[in-house]
Design an enzyme around this catalytic site. Structure first.
Site, PDB file in Angstrom:
ATOM      1  N   GLU A  49      49.707  25.773  35.174  1.00 36.10           N
ATOM      2  CA  GLU A  49      48.444  26.769  34.165  1.00 36.10           C
ATOM      3  C   GLU A  49      48.216  28.100  34.527  1.00 36.10           C
ATOM      4  O   GLU A  49      48.441  28.689  35.090  1.00 36.10           O
ATOM      5  CB  GLU A  49      47.039  26.248  34.301  1.00 36.10           C
ATOM      6  CG  GLU A  49      46.012  26.830  34.390  1.00 36.10           C
ATOM      7  CD  GLU A  49      44.823  26.330  35.303  1.00 36.10           C
ATOM      8  OE1 GLU A  49      45.045  25.375  36.445  1.00 36.10           O
ATOM      9  OE2 GLU A  49      43.242  25.998  34.323  1.00 36.10           O
ATOM     10  N   ASN A 113      41.757  28.741  27.538  1.00 35.32           N
ATOM     11  CA  ASN A 113      43.102  28.521  29.330  1.00 35.32           C
ATOM     12  C   ASN A 113      43.783  27.501  28.298  1.00 35.32           C
ATOM     13  O   ASN A 113      43.667  26.945  27.321  1.00 35.32           O
ATOM     14  CB  ASN A 113      42.377  27.893  29.505  1.00 35.32           C
ATOM     15  CG  ASN A 113      43.436  27.483  31.563  1.00 35.32           C
ATOM     16  OD1 ASN A 113      44.380  28.062  31.360  1.00 35.32           O
ATOM     17  ND2 ASN A 113      42.451  27.422  32.352  1.00 35.32           N
ATOM     18  N   LYS A 130      42.513  24.098  26.576  1.00 31.38           N
ATOM     19  CA  LYS A 130      41.796  23.650  27.957  1.00 31.38           C
ATOM     20  C   LYS A 130      39.738  23.764  27.655  1.00 31.38           C
ATOM     21  O   LYS A 130      39.540  24.191  27.135  1.00 31.38           O
ATOM     22  CB  LYS A 130      41.774  24.217  29.287  1.00 31.38           C
ATOM     23  CG  LYS A 130      41.449  23.063  30.761  1.00 31.38           C
ATOM     24  CD  LYS A 130      41.780  24.065  31.568  1.00 31.38           C
ATOM     25  CE  LYS A 130      41.070  23.363  32.910  1.00 31.38           C
ATOM     26  NZ  LYS A 130      41.021  24.972  34.372  1.00 31.38           N
ATOM     27  N   GLU A 149      35.711  29.794  35.417  1.00 30.68           N
ATOM     28  CA  GLU A 149      36.628  29.328  33.867  1.00 30.68           C
ATOM     29  C   GLU A 149      35.920  28.934  33.097  1.00 30.68           C
ATOM     30  O   GLU A 149      35.198  29.613  32.096  1.00 30.68           O
ATOM     31  CB  GLU A 149      37.330  27.810  34.015  1.00 30.68           C
ATOM     32  CG  GLU A 149      38.951  28.572  34.297  1.00 30.68           C
ATOM     33  CD  GLU A 149      39.531  27.239  35.080  1.00 30.68           C
ATOM     34  OE1 GLU A 149      39.706  26.588  36.065  1.00 30.68           O
ATOM     35  OE2 GLU A 149      40.067  27.073  33.993  1.00 30.68           O
ATOM     36  N   CYS A 175      44.928  21.337  34.198  1.00 31.31           N
ATOM     37  CA  CYS A 175      44.093  20.963  35.247  1.00 31.31           C
ATOM     38  C   CYS A 175      43.839  20.318  35.114  1.00 31.31           C
ATOM     39  O   CYS A 175      43.892  19.384  35.788  1.00 31.31           O
ATOM     40  CB  CYS A 175      44.242  22.914  35.751  1.00 31.31           C
ATOM     41  SG  CYS A 175      43.718  22.915  37.325  1.00 31.31           S
ATOM     42  N   ASN A 200      45.841  25.251  39.350  1.00 34.71           N
ATOM     43  CA  ASN A 200      45.748  25.829  39.722  1.00 34.71           C
ATOM     44  C   ASN A 200      44.742  24.917  40.913  1.00 34.71           C
ATOM     45  O   ASN A 200      43.423  24.700  40.078  1.00 34.71           O
ATOM     46  CB  ASN A 200      45.273  27.409  39.649  1.00 34.71           C
ATOM     47  CG  ASN A 200      46.325  27.840  38.508  1.00 34.71           C
ATOM     48  OD1 ASN A 200      46.579  28.437  39.593  1.00 34.71           O
ATOM     49  ND2 ASN A 200      46.588  28.079  37.900  1.00 34.71           N
TER      50      ASN A 200
HETATM   51  N1  ING Z   1      40.607  24.219  38.863  1.00 37.43           N
HETATM   52  C1  ING Z   1      40.997  22.776  39.378  1.00 37.43           C
HETATM   53  C2  ING Z   1      41.519  20.986  39.232  1.00 37.43           C
HETATM   54  O1  ING Z   1      41.174  20.408  39.102  1.00 37.43           O
HETATM   55  C3  ING Z   1      38.568  21.457  41.046  1.00 37.43           C
HETATM   56  C4  ING Z   1      39.481  22.309  39.693  1.00 37.43           C
HETATM   57  C5  ING Z   1      39.498  21.283  42.820  1.00 37.43           C
HETATM   58  C6  ING Z   1      37.702  20.688  40.161  1.00 37.43           C
HETATM   59  C7  ING Z   1      39.019  20.215  43.445  1.00 37.43           C
HETATM   60  C8  ING Z   1      38.099  19.549  41.574  1.00 37.43           C
HETATM   61  C9  ING Z   1      38.392  19.240  42.507  1.00 37.43           C
HETATM   62  O2  ING Z   1      42.116  20.733  40.009  1.00 37.43           O
HETATM   63  C10 ING Z   1      41.413  24.728  37.410  1.00 37.43           C
HETATM   64  N2  ING Z   1      42.211  25.493  37.285  1.00 37.43           N
HETATM   65  O3  ING Z   1      40.695  23.146  37.531  1.00 37.43           O
END
Ligand code: ING
Length: 316
Positions: A49, A113, A130, A149, A175, A200
């Site tokens: 991503e 995104n 996204k 985001e 993601c 990410n």
């Molecule tokens: N990053 C993370 C993901 O969904 C996140 C945000 C991290 C959500 C950990 C919940 C727990 O992997 C992105 N860019 O969506």
């Protein structure tokens, strides 16, 4: 026994991309990874991503020009042309995640995104924007890092499309989408045999919930292995990994078979290519028996999934 339809595919995990790193340098890294995938016999490679830049939604920007500098106005463009040319020279298609700026005829701008599927002729066969945007639309005081985001991207407006691609049916997500079962099922209902995605994912839970930090890799794979198994599809997942501008992103890029098994996984948190021989027909048995949607789903009971946004507790 279904005829084997084998596709050699790779996942190209990328290590950190510094805020100051030029797209030219990043594309050099990506071309090296695509060449490695080709050497390993692949005709398709998945990049992460927002692969072309650092994960810029971790900061709040006063200067709108700097924010817009993270977005691509055209695709391909002066930076990515070489990657598209490499795909043609090597006969290696790819999934690419990037920040897309779309301006309409009236000059109205939309920010997405985005991910694309590019074939071995360098043609963009499919695009996805996204839909599940995590984080907040304003900075959170006290959080170890921001995740903006919702502030920087519009919700995707292309749905969850699937495409006939390289002899199979391919879908994409990005993601946070992978954490929502609805995404997998909407793709599964289009008969996807491969789902490509980039991510990410900060390791640390930014609200200090240490248990969730400890489980970040487990949750990463749990979502995708479930999605693969419950829809009988291959999953190809590429991380942007390592400590990027002080934030530790998980690696764990992997190739998951339609049975939900991880058949390939990156060991490092740097640029690393993994490759597998994927028989696209391997999901047939799963989709014809255990998860034969036509025979087993009872959609008259699923209405709340699309009629309700939040949960409503029973009132007995
Ligand atoms: N990053 C993370 C993901 O969904 C996140 C945000 C991290 C959500 C950990 C919940 C727990 O992997 C992105 N860019 O969506």
């Amino acid at each position: 026994m279904a005829l084997r339809r084998v596709l050699n595919v790779s996942v190209a995990q990328m290590g950190p991309v510094a805020r100051s790193e030029s797209r030219h340098k990043v594309v050099n890294r990506m071309i090296k990874l695509m060449e490695e995938a080709h050497q390993q016999g692949s005709s398709f490679v998945v990049f992460p991503e927002l692969a072309l830049t650092t994960f810029f939604p971790r900061w709040d920007y006063d200067d709108n020009d700097e924010l817009e500098s993270w977005f691509e106005v055209n695709m391909p463009n002066a930076y990515t042309n070489r990657l598209f040319e490499c795909a043609v020279q090597l006969g290696c298609g790819f999934y690419l995640g990037y920040a897309e700026l779309e301006e309409d005829s009236l000059g109205r701008k939309q920010f997405f995104n985005t991910s694309i599927l590019v074939d071995t002729k360098g043609c963009i066969i499919g695009k996805y924007r996204k839909i599940h945007l995590p984080g907040t639309d304003e900075p959170v005081t006290g959080a170890s890092h921001q995740h903006l985001e919702k502030k920087y991207f519009d919700v995707g407006n292309l749905g969850f499309p699937a495409f006939n691609f390289q002899g199979g049916v391919f879908g994409m997500c990005i993601c946070n989408d992978r954490r929502w079962p609805e995404v997998w099922r909407v793709l599964g209902l289009q008969g996807v045999e491969v789902v490509a995605l980039g991510y990410n994912t900060p390791m640390e839970n930014r609200y200090g919930l240490s248990k969730l930090t400890d489980l970040s890799m487990f949750h990463n794979h749990l979502c995708m292995q479930a999605g693969a198994y419950q829809n009988g599809t291959w999953v190809l997942a590429a991380a942007k990994a390592g400590v990027e501008e002080g934030i530790h992103h998980i690696g764990g890029s992997c190739i998951i078979s339609p049975t939900g098994e991880i058949v390939g996984i990156c060991k490092s948190e740097d640029d690393e290519v993994i490759t597998a021989e994927c028989d696209l027909s391997e999901g047939d048995k799963i989709r014809e028996t255990i998860f034969n949607f036509e025979n087993h789903r009872q959609i008259k009971y699923y209405g709340s999934i699309t009629s309700q946004t939040g949960a409503l507790k029973p009132n007995n």
